[in-house]
Design an enzyme around this catalytic site. Sequence first.
Site, mmCIF file in Angstrom:
data_model
loop_
_atom_site.group_PDB
_atom_site.id
_atom_site.type_symbol
_atom_site.label_atom_id
_atom_site.label_comp_id
_atom_site.label_asym_id
_atom_site.label_seq_id
_atom_site.Cartn_x
_atom_site.Cartn_y
_atom_site.Cartn_z
ATOM 1 N N HIS A 99 2.758 -2.195 -1.970
ATOM 2 C CA HIS A 99 1.670 -2.737 -2.633
ATOM 3 C C HIS A 99 1.811 -3.747 -3.662
ATOM 4 O O HIS A 99 1.142 -4.731 -3.971
ATOM 5 C CB HIS A 99 0.456 -1.582 -3.180
ATOM 6 C CG HIS A 99 -0.251 -1.046 -1.966
ATOM 7 N ND1 HIS A 99 -1.561 -0.570 -2.208
ATOM 8 C CD2 HIS A 99 0.147 -0.659 -0.823
ATOM 9 C CE1 HIS A 99 -2.069 -0.105 -1.113
ATOM 10 N NE2 HIS A 99 -0.883 0.075 -0.205
ATOM 11 N N HIS A 262 3.944 4.170 7.600
ATOM 12 C CA HIS A 262 3.171 5.268 8.009
ATOM 13 C C HIS A 262 4.128 6.354 8.674
ATOM 14 O O HIS A 262 3.319 7.367 9.139
ATOM 15 C CB HIS A 262 2.082 4.704 9.065
ATOM 16 C CG HIS A 262 1.186 3.775 8.324
ATOM 17 N ND1 HIS A 262 -0.056 3.314 9.153
ATOM 18 C CD2 HIS A 262 0.930 3.184 7.043
ATOM 19 C CE1 HIS A 262 -0.778 2.475 8.309
ATOM 20 N NE2 HIS A 262 0.099 2.538 7.155
#
Length: 665
Positions: A99, A262
Amino acid sequence: MAAPRFLCAVLISILATQAIQVAAKCPFHFGRARMDDDVGAILQAEPRRMLTSADVKAVNELNLDAVKADLKALFLDSKDWWPADFGNYGPLMIRMAWHCAGSYRTSDGRGGCDGARQRFDPERSWADNTSLDKARKLLWPIKEKYGSALSWGDLMILAGNTAIESMGGPILGFCAGRIDDADGSASEPLGPSLDQEMVAPCSVNGECEAPLGASTMELIYVNPEGPLGNPVPELSAPQIRDIFGRMAMNDSETVALVGGGHAFGKCHGACPTGPGPSPRQQPWDPWPGTCGNGTMKGKGENTFTSGFDGPWTTQPTKWDNEYYQNLLKYDWEVYMGPGGHHQWRPVKKDPSDPEELPDIIMLTADVALTRDPAYLEIAPLPPPPATLPDFKAVSKAIAKALRTASPALEGDLVGGKPYYGALFANLAYQCACSFRQTDYTGGCNGARIRFSPQKDWPNNVAMDRVLAVLEPIKASFPTLTYSDLIVLAGSNALTDAKAKGIRFCPGRSDADPNEPPAPVYPPRTMNNKIAQLMDNGIVMGLDMREMVAIQARLRSPSQQRRLGFSGSWTNDASKLTNEYFRVLLDNDWVNVTSSAGQLEMKAVGKEGIYMTPTDLAIKWDAVLSAIAQEFATDATAFYTAFASAWNKMMIADRFKGPTANECPS
């Protein structure tokens, strides 16, 4: 499962180079905005960035192995005030690093983890960064221990790298040297802010268009629930391609990054009332949580970050390709998760299969990857540069071409004779002006102005024909690259036009015409021409004096007409002087429209004298006008600033390792 194995291999490449900027040759220039002994004045500070100091000696002496050992110990030391999922903070650190880096956008080079502005508003209060303040709090003892040798930007990226490595992932390279920003002002254009509304407005949140990087304000990329929260994977797939393309990622890099990220951790959203006030709203206790009671309120099983809930794999602290296996092994059905958002659960392809279904989830953006087989493309590497030719001989050939009529293109007329100098200078400028000091993309190295999409940009009309004028010179010198020829022709044309201090540094290589288009973009066009001039100057790495000076470059009347204008401010394209500023300041101007429909400015009471609205922006702005007044009365000041701007633009993309430039400053 050949495809998942392939994608895991691709992830090693993307994580090591693109997603978190750790290539062996990462040109940070210690913050990309700091002038040091190696770089001199080649790249300068972006004016809006407020930087902390950089201890270069300490960074060079930093024991990265010791830092990584401390990080690995931290990952497994779960704290009561913020318990680690599955007993491991590694997935949290990967989310933080992604992020931090994932805010990067190609449109203007803004964003990214250089500066570590995730610590400040607006980024720290973005919905996608919910509770990442806890990750930075966990890292503070390590930051405190290593002090100035380890910036927050370096620490956050290294934490993500080390987390992947500690859970069995690939060992990633790391390049230190990021300088922390002192505040979040450089992220204001990312939004939400008034700066963003001016530079990159979004008319429909959820369908934000470039130059914004994400589809939704305060998110890193797309809405994982689907466009505008609509859980339709077929609609999500093209949006994913668009948004990751804005981060300069191709399809294989996109799939690898999503699946690699993920592979670890889980989503948190088993709390329909959300995380509570953000840091901007409640800085003393941000995101305290709204579910649970006592010491576990807002943490552990009561944590809310994204509003979705569950892991993607059955081993969320282990590196493997189970994410891809799960995507392909099961069918997926949508349901409403405990946080009030659509998510997907596995369904057996064969109802008679006795295997128990795993307790995992996917998001709409994950399922979308199964609906688009084009996510398996990879780009080739560019060829090595050629041997240098005899540039004295090349310069003699260019000098002859300046005043020799060519069948490829009609030149300007100076004294009734053909003259190509302004066209050569314009070709070099258009080739180089795509460089952005914000992300080191663009520039003339590679000569991509020869190829689409760059050759098709509106301001590059007929530049292929100008290059054709130079083609006989290229044919005479087989080892001469197009990029060196373009820059040398433009620089020699300026010297012929009496410019002072113009330098040439050879050694550029040419891009392969068969390689995929590079993420290169033209300077932005805005309705507010003052903002356009200033912002493009910042992105290109020019200060205001340089940006004003470069506007007075040789201007070809014939090229202005090809661009749809009526003419130029001068009919003599063979001299570089400060007369441009006297014409600009001494005349009144009126808006007119050319016969081709271009808005332009005509000198009142005078025939054949035209400028563009961007030229007039210099006169309209008080600061720029003051610079123009100085240049109008001081030719030496103008020539000095012009040479500084031109030389900087022509070598800005000549990187040599992490901190140096191939060319002397």
